[in-house]
Write a protein that holds these residues in place. Sequence first.
Motif, mmCIF file in Angstrom:
data_model
loop_
_atom_site.group_PDB
_atom_site.id
_atom_site.type_symbol
_atom_site.label_atom_id
_atom_site.label_comp_id
_atom_site.label_asym_id
_atom_site.label_seq_id
_atom_site.Cartn_x
_atom_site.Cartn_y
_atom_site.Cartn_z
ATOM 1 N N UNK A 132 -8.202 4.570 4.269
ATOM 2 C CA UNK A 132 -9.497 4.266 3.646
ATOM 3 C C UNK A 132 -9.367 3.124 2.637
ATOM 4 N N UNK A 133 -8.309 3.168 1.824
ATOM 5 C CA UNK A 133 -8.102 2.118 0.823
ATOM 6 C C UNK A 133 -7.855 0.767 1.493
ATOM 7 N N UNK A 134 -7.165 0.785 2.618
ATOM 8 C CA UNK A 134 -6.896 -0.462 3.347
ATOM 9 C C UNK A 134 -8.179 -1.025 3.947
ATOM 10 N N UNK A 164 -3.329 8.035 -1.978
ATOM 11 C CA UNK A 164 -3.197 7.126 -0.834
ATOM 12 C C UNK A 164 -2.151 7.664 0.135
ATOM 13 N N UNK A 165 -2.512 8.747 0.785
ATOM 14 C CA UNK A 165 -1.634 9.358 1.785
ATOM 15 C C UNK A 165 -2.474 9.680 3.004
ATOM 16 N N UNK A 166 -1.962 9.318 4.157
ATOM 17 C CA UNK A 166 -2.652 9.521 5.428
ATOM 18 C C UNK A 166 -4.034 8.864 5.388
ATOM 19 N N UNK A 167 -5.120 9.620 5.441
ATOM 20 C CA UNK A 167 -6.454 9.010 5.500
ATOM 21 C C UNK A 167 -6.782 8.252 4.219
ATOM 22 N N UNK A 189 0.857 -1.189 0.000
ATOM 23 C CA UNK A 189 0.000 0.000 0.000
ATOM 24 C C UNK A 189 0.889 1.233 0.000
ATOM 25 N N UNK A 190 0.779 2.042 -1.047
ATOM 26 C CA UNK A 190 1.705 3.162 -1.196
ATOM 27 C C UNK A 190 1.010 4.378 -1.785
ATOM 28 N N UNK A 227 -2.017 -1.500 -3.612
ATOM 29 C CA UNK A 227 -2.868 -0.321 -3.451
ATOM 30 C C UNK A 227 -2.002 0.902 -3.738
ATOM 31 N N UNK A 228 -2.487 1.824 -4.554
ATOM 32 C CA UNK A 228 -1.648 2.918 -5.042
ATOM 33 C C UNK A 228 -2.499 4.142 -5.350
ATOM 34 N N UNK A 229 -1.834 5.268 -5.540
ATOM 35 C CA UNK A 229 -2.535 6.480 -5.953
ATOM 36 C C UNK A 229 -2.922 6.345 -7.421
ATOM 37 N N UNK A 230 -4.213 6.356 -7.729
ATOM 38 C CA UNK A 230 -4.642 6.138 -9.117
ATOM 39 C C UNK A 230 -4.445 7.391 -9.970
#
Length: 476
Positions: free
Chosen positions: A174-176, A167-170, A126-127, A147-150
Motif C-alpha cells: 500500500x505504501x509503495x 509496512x509488512x505484507x499489504x 521500503x522496509x 518508506x518505513x513503519x511509522x
Amino acid sequence: MNIEQALHRVRTGPQGPEVAAFFDFDGTIVHGFSGLHFFRDRLLAGKVTAAELASTMVNGLRGTDSEADFERFVAVAFKAWRGHSEEELYEIGQRLFMSTIAGHLYPEAWQLIGAHQNAGHTVVIASSASRYQIQAAADALGVEHVLFTPLEVVDGVLTGRVDGKSLWRSGKADATHAFIDEHGIDGPRSYTYSNGGEDAEFLATTGNPTATNPDGTLDRIARERKWPILRFRPRGTPGVKEAVRTAAAYGGIVGSVWTGLGLGLVNRSRKVALDSIMNIGSDVSLALAGIDVRVRGEANAWEHRPAVFIFNHQSQLDPVLLAKVLRHDFTGITKKEMATDPLFGPLLRFAGATFVDRGNTERAVEALAPVVDTLRQGTSVIIAPEGTRSPTPQIGPFKKGAFRIAMQAQVPVVPVVIRNAGEMLWKHSTLLRSGTVDVAVLDPIDVSEWRVSDLDTHITAVEDLYRKTLTDWPTA
C-alpha cells in the motif's frame, strides 16, 4: 539472473526519475535482520527486561505468518523504545550502522542502487523497520526516499506505539502504491527487489519485480510467476576456514619479510630486500587467503613513474593489493597510528613510509614536505585521499594532500580503483574471506597545468571518476 545481467538491464532500460527502484532492506540490501543489532545493543547494555526478553522469545518461536503476528511482534519490539528521543535513536542507528550493519551490506546491492541512480531513477528503500534503523544506511547509499513503519512521537519523544499501519505484507504494498501515485512514478517500467515471501504483493507493484536472495516461499512464487531471481554472495559471520586462511596469510607476510631481508643481505641491497618483501609478501599472503586479484589497465601501473598513486580505501587489505599491482619502487603515506602496529609498523618504516597525524593539520603538512623529494628521486607514492577507510563502497570526500604533492613534484596522479576489498576484509573485521578483488588502474592525470585556485573543481572531477568506474566497471 546474475548481478552483471541485472546491472545491464538497468543501464539499457528506461531512464529518468519517473522510473523508480524500490528496495527492501533486511535480506536485500543487508545480510540478515538489522533489528537484531539494535536488540543485542540493548541486551549488552543491560536495558532488556526479563519480561521483554521472554516476550521476544515467545514471538520468535511463534513466527510471523500473518499480519496480526507481525503487529504483535513490533508492538513488543517498539514498546522498548518508549521514552527515547528521536535524536537519541538516530544516533544509535548511526553508531550501529558504522560498527556492525555496514559490514553486512551486500556489495551487489550497492552496485545495483548505484546503477539505478546513474540512470536517473527515483530510488526508494521500503522496509517494515523503523526509520531509525535504516536512515543511516540510506544516507550512506545516497538514497533520498525511505518508506518505513511509522512510530508515534510526541514532543520529539517516542511513545512506544506504531503510528498507523506497519509496512509488512499489504502495508508495504500500500505504501509503495501511494508513493507511485504521489510522485508520478511509471509503475509498469519501475523495479522492485525483495527477499521474502511476505513481499510478493510488494514486488508485484511494479512491472519489473526481482526476487533477490529469495527465501523458500519467494523462490517458489518467483518461479511460478516467472520473475527473475537474483542471488548475492552471503555476508554471514566468517568461520573456521576463514580463520585458518587469515592466520596463514599473516604467516605468509612474516615469512616474506625474513626471506626478503635474507635476499637483501646476500645482495647487499636494501632495495632488493624491500622489493622482495613486497612481491613475495603480496603474492604469498593473497594466495594463502584464497584471494585472486583481477587487474584492468595494468600498463598504467608501470608506464608513468614516478607518480602519486591514489586509491579508494575500504580495507586493511588495500596495501597488500597495491603491493601486488605496483610490485616495486614505491612507498606510502599512512596514519601515525600505523607506526606502532606490531606487524606492519616495522615494515612501513623499512619502506620509508611517511606517518601523518590526521588530527593536526599543521603537522600533517610538515610531514608531507619530504614526500616531494622522494618523488623527485624516482620513488612513487601511494596515498588514500579519503584519509580513512570507508564502511561502505561509497567514495568519501578526497583531501587535497595527494594532489598538492603531485603538483609540487610535477608528477602525474594515477587513480587506482579497488572494488570488493571491503567484501574480503571489512573495516571492523579481522578475518579474511576468499574471493576475487577487482582493481582498475586508470589513465594518469596530468596535473602540470593545475592551479591551487582550481583544486576543488579538479578533485571533484576525480571523485566522480571513481564513482563512475565503480558503478560501470571497465571491461578492458
